[in-house]
Write an enzyme that holds these catalytic residues in place. Structure first.
Site, PDB file in Angstrom:
ATOM      1  N   ASP A  13      -7.162 -27.439  -6.454  1.00 44.57           N
ATOM      2  CA  ASP A  13      -6.194 -28.490  -6.149  1.00 44.57           C
ATOM      3  C   ASP A  13      -4.884 -28.275  -6.880  1.00 44.57           C
ATOM      4  OD1 ASP A  13      -5.262 -30.711  -4.769  1.00 44.57           O
ATOM      5  OD2 ASP A  13      -5.816 -32.094  -6.375  1.00 44.57           O
ATOM      6  N   SER A  39       2.890 -36.986   3.092  1.00 47.18           N
ATOM      7  CA  SER A  39       1.730 -36.947   2.206  1.00 47.18           C
ATOM      8  C   SER A  39       0.474 -37.017   3.056  1.00 47.18           C
ATOM      9  CB  SER A  39       1.739 -38.152   1.259  1.00 47.18           C
ATOM     10  OG  SER A  39       2.969 -38.269   0.617  1.00 47.18           O
ATOM     11  N   GLY A  40      -0.657 -36.672   2.430  1.00 52.69           N
ATOM     12  CA  GLY A  40      -1.935 -36.818   3.125  1.00 52.69           C
ATOM     13  C   GLY A  40      -2.830 -35.597   3.041  1.00 52.69           C
ATOM     14  N   GLU A  52      -5.183 -34.780   1.264  1.00 52.43           N
ATOM     15  CA  GLU A  52      -6.611 -35.018   1.031  1.00 52.43           C
ATOM     16  C   GLU A  52      -7.325 -35.420   2.319  1.00 52.43           C
ATOM     17  OE1 GLU A  52      -4.546 -35.172  -1.822  1.00 52.43           O
ATOM     18  OE2 GLU A  52      -5.904 -33.503  -2.194  1.00 52.43           O
ATOM     19  N   ASN A  59      -1.802 -28.356  -1.766  1.00 52.83           N
ATOM     20  CA  ASN A  59      -3.002 -27.521  -1.702  1.00 52.83           C
ATOM     21  C   ASN A  59      -3.464 -27.327  -0.259  1.00 52.83           C
ATOM     22  OD1 ASN A  59      -3.681 -30.478  -2.077  1.00 52.83           O
ATOM     23  ND2 ASN A  59      -5.645 -29.716  -1.375  1.00 52.83           N
TER      24      ASN A  59
END
Lengths: 580, 262
Positions: free
Chosen positions: A318, A196-197, A199, A276
């Site tokens: 997104d 994850s990550g 953003e 995204n």
């Protein structure tokens, strides 16, 4: 009596000694256990209740006529003051429930009594950067080990009997924004993970590690230009450098693999979704931005990409491409379905990714008019892309738009279910849109990398959540169950003609799979944003669901906050059955 | 702090009484500790016990700080010591460390947290299975085990976790004295909402990977453990690896080299 006990103990000891001497010890969960999980009713050893992720149980002891008799057996509290979103799916094996919880904790609980056997609490650094609550979505079992990921991007392998750590490996640098909250899964002796990550401008990757030792076998980045790894050496580049990304933007291109994947043994394929592209401001990265916002079909032996389906090329809302790919066979075809963040329900040939159909499953989709089934590409509505901030008067804020679905998607992480009983998919969706505008941004390690501002808005006065029964043959919606708050829980269905899910208002519910009528519900004391399961023991059918409100909605909810601000936190597992 | 403590010995002493008939009464404890029966049953597993002056526990008469009470154990004149267990009778968690002197002298030193005044005892087991016990009574005010570690409050604790400092002092008797400090909070789990987080074991190995000394450590070992071993010297030059793991699975790994003679 004493004598007998002693003899048994000795015999047991001898058996253990023998199996530990053999290098191919098949103690604990075997490959066959995992392969047959969807048909086996006395245990649950995979996330998705079977590798294909159908979340369908052949059990029908509990059915439409008797489901109203369900009563709780026990409830287990995760304790502490760490009660945040609980999104886990319990695993059931050898009389033990393995369940993860917020803040990277895992518990082993006696299935009969609800008594704790052991607990592992990851000590997390203060600097962890989960974008969307400190959740965990579940564990994997293999041999005598249980695996789960942590918010500081570690993969931990624990002895399933004692909870002692066998090994622990770093999946990414948490200071750069990496974390791991999805359920790992096992394919051919390897444990498969993502990261994850998205953003924070990380680069997504899918990785295989030797399940026994934790050594990396292969790594496949999701963004073109990055090099893969196989057996300690660079393997192949993902895609072709700068084919669909301008300049250096691919270096921090996102495509986070934050929602886990699954494996289809019929086609020997790992399905994994990529999030995204980063940053959100799409004007900084003109092009399709492969393989962000895509489903990847990966060869489990070497990590090579067999084919891909990019649901939102040049993504700018997104609309992560991470949602689960659920394999099923119908009409003599090997198919797979996925309900995308972008609001379209895709059915594809899972041998090559070719679309069969793609239909809207939420209302008022604004960014595309339809999906071209031949090419798989959306027919964009160009005016519904947020404007380029460099073209604005002050250069600081591009033209704002109102887009549907919102950035939290027509459907978010919560897994749908496919019923072999009804032939329908049961899809937890949400009806909402957003105001969205772009801003300038540059990449800085560990800082949010969005370049956008947004606020979320419900479309209807009386509901946001909408559980839909979808016919994968034509995309038609057979029934809908509306819910005031956004739906954020996974779905499960059974041969007993039932659909199970929970809502943020705290109810664990059983629905008629043909009509959507609520046949039974139980208030669990906090919101449900997790993944229910069912299994059988001694002729009785059991159900389990984790309760504990949280996840991304209360953190990002905008106007939605009005419908959820009264919901209280929790952290517990509930188990149900019919009284004898 | 006191509450948890006082309840535990009471409950446990009932258990001991109930078992007296079948197990046989433990030998009389020279320290008269209320936990002796439990130590004998649960840690020494009712083995043969000798209170033996050759097992020496060195510690201050009175602890100046409950969080870092220095303790050393030396066995002098006993052959074939296979393990030494360090026990603080009146701590909520009694078992503090278990030392296996593979190719090391039957000696180690560390620092312990103390919940209240207590006997600190070492049980050295010889090859014949007999426990040889020594101990020392240490006066202390209390509270050492149920207070959060200092690092728990530090935002950057993770960046130094499991860092190792170490030095070797060659001795004349063919022994290298190795002292090491590991950065670790060593949280006991007894402080509210702070789960147990502690180093579980530490090994000293030579360059060939042969384990010279092994120490299992438990929650009562002090924060940032400072541990001393005496191993058979590697030679004039060379060094030792220091490795271990905590209960979260975080690894400890370092190499310490002998300083060249000046």
């Amino acid at each position: 009596m004493n004598f007998i006990k002693t003899t048994l103990a000795l015999a047991g000891g001898a058996a253990i000694a023998v199996s530990s001497m053999s290098s191919q010890a098949q103690a604990g969960v075997t490959d066959a256990d995992i392969a047959n999980d969807s048909k086996t009713t006395h245990q649950i050893v995979t996330n998705g209740m079977g590798r294909k992720g159908q979340r369908f149980s052949p059990l029908k002891i509990v059915n439409k006529s008797n489901v109203k008799k369900l009563l709780p057996v026990w409830s287990f509290s995760f304790g502490g003051e760490k009660q945040r979103g609980q999104e886990s799916q319990p695993l059931i094996y050898d009389g033990v429930m393995y369940v993860t919880s917020s803040y990277s904790r895992i518990f082993a609980v006696d299935v009969k009594t609800g008594e704790e056997l052991w607990q592992y609490d990851a000590r997390l650094p203060d600097g962890i950067m989960p974008c969307c609550d400190v959740i965990n979505r579940g564990a994997a079992l293999y041999g005598d080990l249980v695996y789960f990921g942590t918010l500081d991007a570690k993969l931990v392998a624990l002895d399933r009997k004692t909870g002692k750590v066998k090994w622990k490996k770093k999946l990414g640098d948490y200071k750069a924004g990496y974390s791991f909250t999805a359920a790992p899964f096992i394919v051919k002796g390897n444990v498969i993970t993502g990261v994850s990550g998205g953003e924070f401008g990380i680069v997504g990757k899918v990785e295989a590690r030797n399940a026994e030792t934790g050594e990396l076998v292969w790594s496949r980045p999701t963004i073109e230009g990055h090099m893969g790894m196989l057996n300690g050496k660079p393997s192949t580049m993902t895609g072709k450098l700068n084919a669909t990304w301008p300049g250096d933007m691919w270096k921090s291109g996102g495509g986070a693999t934050w929602l886990g994947g699954n494996y289809d043994d019929e086609t020997d394929t790992i399905f994994y979704g990529a999030g995204n592209p980063a940053p959100w401001n799409s004007h900084l990265r003109k092009g399709d931005n492969l393989y962000a916002a895509s489903r990847l079909a990966i060869n489990p032996d070497n990590g090579e990409i067999k084919w891909h389906l990019q649901t939102t090329p040049w993504e700018g809302w997104d609309y992560d491409g991470v949602n689960e790919v659920v394999s099923f066979n119908a009409g003599g075809k090997k198919l797979a379905a996925t309900a995308d963040r972008n609001g379209f329900f895709y059915v594809m040939d899972r041998t090559n990714g070719k679309l069969q159909n793609a239909t809207p499953f939420v209302e008022q989709i604004s960014w595309a008019s339809s999906i071209d089934v031949k090419t798989g590409r959306p027919n964009f509505i160009d005016s519904n892309r947020a404007g380029d901030p460099t073209k604005s008067a002050d250069g600081k804020k591009g033209k704002a738009i109102f887009a549907v679905p919102s950035f939290l998607g027509g459907k978010n992480w919560m897994p749908m279910a496919y019923s072999q009983n009804s032939g329908l998919f049961y899809v937890p969706s949400n009806e909402w849109g957003m105001d969205l505008w772009n801003e300038p941004v540059t990449y800085k390690k560990g800082a949010a990398y969005l370049g956008a501002g947004f606020t979320i808005k419900p479309l209807f006065e009386d509901y946001i959540g909408s559980l839909k029964a979808i016919d994968p043959m034509d995309g038609s919606i057979k029934w809908e169950l509306k819910n005031n708050a956004p739906l954020w829980a996974g779905v499960m269905t059974t041969a007993g003609g039932l659909v199970f899910t929970g809502n943020p208002e705290g109810y664990f519910m059983a629905l008629d799979d043909a009509t959507g009528k609520v046949l039974w519900k139980f208030q669990t004391g906090s919101g449900i944003v997790s993944q229910p399961v069912t299994w059988e023991e001694n002729g009785e059918q059991y159900f389990a669901v984790v309760s504990g409100w949280g996840g991304a909605v209360p953190l990002w909810g905008g106007d939605v906050a009005k419908r959820i601000k009264h919901l209280n936190q929790g952290g517990s597992v509930w188990v149900f059955k019919m009284p004898k | 702090m006191g509450r948890l403590f006082r309840i535990a010995p009471m409950v446990l002493s009932v258990l001991v009484l109930a078992n007296v008939a079948s197990a046989g009464a433990p030998p009389k404890d020279p320290f008269n500790s209320p936990m002796w029966g439990w130590v004998y049953e649960e840690i020494l597993e009712q083995g043969q016990v000798i209170f033996d002056d050759r097992v020496k526990v060195d510690a201050p008469d009175s602890a100046e700080g409950n969080f870092q009470v220095p303790v050393s154990v030396r066995v002098d004149g006993l052959d074939d010591v296979t393990e030494i267990i360090l026990i603080v009778d009146l701590n909520p968690i009694l078992k503090t460390a278990k030392f296996t002197p593979n190719k090391a002298r039957p000696y180690f030193a560390l620092r312990v947290k103390m919940g209240q005044a207590s006997v600190i005892r070492a049980a050295a087991r010889t090859k014949d299975g007999v426990w040889h016990l020594g101990g020392k009574y240490v006066d202390a005010s209390g509270g050492g085990c149920t207070v959060p570690s200092v690092q728990m409050a530090a935002a950057d604790w993770e960046s130094n976790l499991n860092n190792v400092q170490a030095q070797i002092w060659p001795r004349e008797n063919g022994v290298d004295r190795i002292r090491t400090r590991i950065i670790h909070p060593m949280d006991t789990g007894l402080s509210g909402n702070i789960p147990a987080f502690f180093m579980e074991h530490l090994s000293i190995k030579n360059a060939e990977g042969v384990e010279l000394a092994h120490l299992q450590t438990f929650e009562p070992v002090s924060e940032d453990p400072v541990i001393t071993f005496e191993v058979d010297a590697v030679g004039e030059t060379g060094g030792y690896s220091i490795s271990g793991m905590d209960n979260n699975g975080n690894e400890i790994s370092a190499w310490v080299e002998k300083a060249p003679k000046s």
